[in-house]
Design an enzyme around this catalytic site. Sequence first.
Site, short mmCIF file in Angstrom:
data_model
loop_
_atom_site.label_atom_id
_atom_site.label_comp_id
_atom_site.label_asym_id
_atom_site.label_seq_id
_atom_site.Cartn_x
_atom_site.Cartn_y
_atom_site.Cartn_z
N HIS A 128 -1.18 -0.52 0.50
CA HIS A 128 -1.02 0.15 1.55
C HIS A 128 -1.72 -0.06 2.98
O HIS A 128 -1.95 0.55 3.82
CB HIS A 128 -0.98 1.73 1.73
CG HIS A 128 -1.98 2.60 1.19
ND1 HIS A 128 -2.62 2.50 -0.09
CD2 HIS A 128 -3.05 3.10 1.95
CE1 HIS A 128 -3.60 3.29 -0.14
NE2 HIS A 128 -3.84 3.58 1.17
N VAL A 186 -10.59 -2.60 6.36
CA VAL A 186 -9.27 -2.54 5.54
C VAL A 186 -9.06 -4.14 4.96
O VAL A 186 -9.01 -4.91 5.83
CB VAL A 186 -8.28 -2.10 6.61
CG1 VAL A 186 -7.03 -1.73 5.81
CG2 VAL A 186 -8.64 -1.00 7.38
N1 INI Z 1 -9.49 2.72 3.83
C1 INI Z 1 -10.19 1.89 4.39
O1 INI Z 1 -10.92 2.03 5.26
N2 INI Z 1 -10.12 0.38 3.92
C2 INI Z 1 -9.26 -0.06 2.99
O2 INI Z 1 -8.94 -1.06 2.69
C3 INI Z 1 -8.53 1.27 2.23
N3 INI Z 1 -7.82 0.73 1.17
O3 INI Z 1 -7.93 -0.12 0.41
O4 INI Z 1 -6.91 1.70 0.98
C4 INI Z 1 -8.51 2.43 2.75
N4 INI Z 1 -7.85 3.27 2.26
C5 INI Z 1 -8.21 4.96 2.56
C6 INI Z 1 -7.55 5.41 3.65
O5 INI Z 1 -8.20 5.19 4.86
C7 INI Z 1 -7.78 7.04 3.53
O6 INI Z 1 -9.01 7.28 3.74
C8 INI Z 1 -6.99 7.73 2.41
O7 INI Z 1 -5.64 7.14 2.43
C9 INI Z 1 -7.14 9.22 2.70
O8 INI Z 1 -6.18 9.47 3.60
#
Ligand code: INI
Length: 157
Positions: free
Chosen positions: A88, A81
């Site tokens: 978010h 992340v």
């Molecule tokens: N998911 C990640 O694993 N890393 C991230 O940095 C990230 N960002 O940047 O938004 C991210 N977003 C997706 C999230 O985990 C979900 O898959 C998505 O919101 C659908 O539920």
Amino acid sequence: MTEFRGDPHAGGRRVAVVVARFNEIVTRRLLAGALDGLRARGVANEDVDVAWVPGAFELPMVARRLAASGTYDALICLGAVIRGETAHFDHVAAQAATGIRAAAEATGIPVIFGVLTTDTLEQALARAGGDHGNKGWDAATAALEMASLLEQIPKEA
Ligand code: INI
């Protein structure tokens, strides 16, 4: 005095790895580190299963299902992340951490938090086989250590 200490050098264990596709350039390297770490401790290839999820937010749901299956001695969750890429960040990182802990508590199976939370892609890559080691490898160590430790300590009465 009894001292309990988990032994990561234990073959014969079954481990599942749940890995997020988001920031796959990082998470593929975390996965490679985790698989190397498991093999180095004697875990057989056929005793490791890997499940890919869309992002870190989805790690807990799949980890919990796998942990509850009774098939595995430990679970490893891997993700990246990165703050720079999302408004978010805090929600995704917090939900992943809280959910992973909840999966372990609900099932009694160790579910390891191998999720990088960094400000930049460079910081994440440094911790995925770069200058700062590989958190996937560390997660493999923690998984085997916890599986061994939980075997040793008394169960809930
Ligand atoms: N998911 C990640 O694993 N890393 C991230 O940095 C990230 N960002 O940047 O938004 C991210 N977003 C997706 C999230 O985990 C979900 O898959 C998505 O919101 C659908 O539920």
